[in-house]
Design a protein around this motif. Sequence first.
Motif, short mmCIF file in Angstrom:
data_model
loop_
_atom_site.label_atom_id
_atom_site.label_comp_id
_atom_site.label_asym_id
_atom_site.label_seq_id
_atom_site.Cartn_x
_atom_site.Cartn_y
_atom_site.Cartn_z
N PHE A 11 54.84 63.70 55.13
CA PHE A 11 54.20 62.67 54.32
C PHE A 11 54.89 61.33 54.56
CE2 PHE A 11 54.08 59.96 50.57
CZ PHE A 11 52.70 59.79 50.45
N ALA A 12 54.08 60.30 54.82
CA ALA A 12 54.61 58.96 55.03
C ALA A 12 53.62 57.94 54.50
CB ALA A 12 54.87 58.70 56.51
N ALA A 13 54.15 56.89 53.91
CA ALA A 13 53.34 55.75 53.51
C ALA A 13 53.42 54.72 54.63
CB ALA A 13 53.84 55.16 52.20
N VAL A 14 52.34 54.53 55.37
CA VAL A 14 52.34 53.67 56.55
C VAL A 14 51.83 52.28 56.17
CG1 VAL A 14 51.55 53.37 58.92
CG2 VAL A 14 51.95 55.67 58.02
N HIS A 15 52.67 51.29 56.35
CA HIS A 15 52.30 49.92 56.03
C HIS A 15 51.13 49.48 56.92
CE1 HIS A 15 52.72 45.52 55.64
NE2 HIS A 15 53.39 45.77 54.52
N PRO A 16 50.16 48.75 56.38
CA PRO A 16 48.98 48.38 57.18
C PRO A 16 49.29 47.50 58.39
CG PRO A 16 48.99 47.24 55.05
CD PRO A 16 50.03 48.31 54.97
N GLU A 17 50.44 46.82 58.38
CA GLU A 17 50.78 45.97 59.53
C GLU A 17 51.57 46.72 60.61
OE1 GLU A 17 52.83 42.54 58.12
OE2 GLU A 17 51.21 41.93 56.77
N ALA A 18 51.89 47.99 60.35
CA ALA A 18 52.57 48.79 61.38
C ALA A 18 51.63 48.96 62.57
CB ALA A 18 52.97 50.14 60.82
N ARG A 19 52.18 49.10 63.75
CA ARG A 19 51.37 49.27 64.96
C ARG A 19 52.08 50.21 65.93
NH1 ARG A 19 53.94 44.28 65.36
NH2 ARG A 19 55.07 43.95 67.35
N PRO A 20 51.37 50.77 66.89
CA PRO A 20 51.98 51.69 67.85
C PRO A 20 53.08 51.02 68.67
CG PRO A 20 49.60 51.91 67.89
CD PRO A 20 49.91 50.70 67.05
N ALA A 21 54.01 51.82 69.12
CA ALA A 21 55.14 51.35 69.93
C ALA A 21 55.16 52.09 71.26
CB ALA A 21 56.46 51.57 69.20
#
Length: 428
Positions: A11-21
Amino acid sequence: MVDPFCALPFFAAVHPEARPARRLTWDSREAGPDVAFVALPGERMHGNAFVEQALAAGAPFVLTDLDVPRAVRVDDAQAALFAWARAERARSPLVVGVTGSAGKTTAKSFVAAALDAQFMPVFNTMPAIACFLIELGGSGRPLVVEMGIDRIGEMAELVDLVRPDVGVITSIGPAHLEQLGSIEGIVREKGVILRGVQGEPVRALVGAQASAFYPGVDSYGFGPVTHAGEDLTVTAQGASFRFAGVPVTLPLAARVQAEAAVLALTLAHEAGVALPEAAVRLAAVSVPGGRYRVHPGRFTVIDDAYNASPVAVRAALDALNGWPGRRISVLGRMLELGPTERELHAGVGEYARSHADLTFGVGAFAAELGDRAFATVPELTAALLAEVRDGDVLLVKASRGISWTPERRAQEGVGLDVVVRALLAARG
């Protein structure tokens, strides 16, 4: 590509501004627009202290328990990293794990070449392996992972993370004795790689030198082993042999590299890879600096200075003994050998004297290692530069003492890469 919006196994809360690396790092200094940061607990500080630095550098996301921009927020970043790694590893068609007291990196490099596989870089800690599995587990290519240990229980942790389909032990000898205690302890701990997790089958292979410690396990190399190369010839130009009728030539290689090539061809054959094609790739293998890298010239420098243990130094001296010209051994301290370290250094020094024309030693056990003994690396370097002449062949080998200061490295006779650089500069 590492995508934080994929189906994560936790389970993770992913910030909407996160992006692939493109890849992951736990060192905030490496974070950047293509490199995400994982905030792990450290010996002195927690990675959370460097999250802002990573974000400022443009990290696509940070794996952390902090509520910050571009966070993939979890309760435990380290547990999440390992769970993610196991999930991505399961997508790989074949994973080969390699351990041993010496020759791990060489074996890894040759196996990866034969299988056309992705392989671990030199740095092989648990976090490094986890990041590697996440980045490349879904690449569709085999993976080769170097699995070194220096404490009891560590191999079990690595095997649980990597779940190798093939477990390889290259060699057994005194190394990391301060933590592993004895040769018996080394055999037991490294042997964990030959067994599966919860009954999962593992293809187990051991090198010829290690075979006596693991009776009944398939072995590889030359001579009376399960998977043998034939007609081995080693010269100053390199090693050549035949495997299953296929000729193999390895430029500037010695027996250790040839044995690694036999391992690689054994696994390639079992994976259905055409052996002639694999042999061509093996001929082009270049191991990282400091691992039996030969520098020919008016005098030849064999740079084997990355690390050292008694079994590794003896193998390097065997290779030196096969060279024409005046053979010079340049040996420094071997670390983590426990209470018998003086005896072990003396044994290696005696072996050096029987395999080299001139023997140099430096640091705490200089007199044991060589007839020409020096207290510090600068003194050793000056003496070598005054002595060396055209046609000589010099083997340089010692442990690294990687966490030591440059001053202590010079005093204790570890980290002889500086000697290699001086010799190469003097040669022109």
